[in-house]
Design an enzyme around this catalytic site. Structure first.
Site, PDB file in Angstrom:
ATOM      1  N   GLU A  35       0.178  -4.950   4.606  1.00 18.40           N
ATOM      2  CA  GLU A  35       1.443  -5.527   5.058  1.00 18.40           C
ATOM      3  C   GLU A  35       2.111  -4.641   6.106  1.00 18.40           C
ATOM      4  O   GLU A  35       3.336  -4.537   6.155  1.00 18.40           O
ATOM      5  CB  GLU A  35       2.370  -5.734   3.859  1.00 18.40           C
ATOM      6  CG  GLU A  35       1.808  -6.723   2.853  1.00 18.40           C
ATOM      7  CD  GLU A  35       2.693  -6.913   1.634  1.00 18.40           C
ATOM      8  OE1 GLU A  35       3.843  -6.405   1.618  1.00 18.40           O
ATOM      9  OE2 GLU A  35       2.235  -7.577   0.686  1.00 18.40           O
ATOM     10  N   CYS A  36       1.315  -4.055   6.968  1.00 18.75           N
ATOM     11  CA  CYS A  36       1.792  -3.099   7.970  1.00 18.75           C
ATOM     12  C   CYS A  36       1.720  -3.736   9.358  1.00 18.75           C
ATOM     13  O   CYS A  36       0.903  -4.633   9.601  1.00 18.75           O
ATOM     14  CB  CYS A  36       0.886  -1.856   7.914  1.00 18.75           C
ATOM     15  SG  CYS A  36       1.201  -0.601   9.166  1.00 18.75           S
ATOM     16  N   GLY A  37       2.539  -3.248  10.262  1.00 23.35           N
ATOM     17  CA  GLY A  37       2.476  -3.723  11.634  1.00 23.35           C
ATOM     18  C   GLY A  37       1.133  -3.444  12.290  1.00 23.35           C
ATOM     19  O   GLY A  37       0.757  -4.112  13.248  1.00 23.35           O
TER      20      GLY A  37
END
Length: 169
Positions: A35-37
């Protein structure tokens, strides 16, 4: 421990996977988060895996929840990560990469390849460590460095001869 092949790492099912299974291969070890950029880098990491696998290259993904809580999943969700992101490389159990509970492999990686200005800590998800066929850390790359930008370093590492059993490797 002298090189990364001396370590084992936990799989999502709790089993330990000896990294010695990849002795003689070039490894790209990456702390990942779903769920990271930087999560779109999974696609680039898979492309590297596919491009160089036949030459003895492996990506190893290590989920970490220490940066913004961006890998909150349990073991079942981590196991499903490969399907979700379409990766064929191993994704291990969630570990910590910094602090007192940092996994021993990551303590070793950080000691062998400090970050900018000699800092040891991992700054964010998708920090990458390139490991040579001899198990020694070649380089460390910041999260912003896209997988496609690593091709030259990977090719140089792949061009190194495989260690022979005669020299103790």
């Amino acid at each position: 421990m002298n090189d990364v092949f001396d370590f084992a790492a936990p799989l999502p099912d709790g089993e330990e996977q000896p990294l010695a299974a990849w002795r003689g291969d070039v490894l790209l070890i990456v702390n990942v988060a779903s769920e990271c950029g930087f999560t779109p880098q999974y696609e680039g990491l898979q492309a590297l895996q596919e491009r160089y696998a036949e030459r003895g290259f492996r990506v190893l993904g290590f989920p970490c929840n220490q940066f913004g809580g961006q890998e909150p999943g349990d073991a079942d969700q981590i196991r499903a990560c490969g399907l979700r992101f379409g990766v064929s490389f191993p994704v291990f159990a969630r570990i910590e990469v910094n602090g007192d509970a940092a996994y021993p492999l990551y303590r070793h990686l950080k000691d062998q390849a400090p970050g900018a200005l000699g800092t040891r800590g991992i700054k964010w998800n998708f920090t990458k460590f390139l490991v040579g066929r001899d198990g020694r850390v070649i380089d460390r790359f910041a999260p912003q460095k896209k997988p496609a930008d690593l091709t030259r370093a990977i090719e140089v590492a792949l061009d190194e001869p495989r260690p022979s059993a005669a020299n103790g490797s």
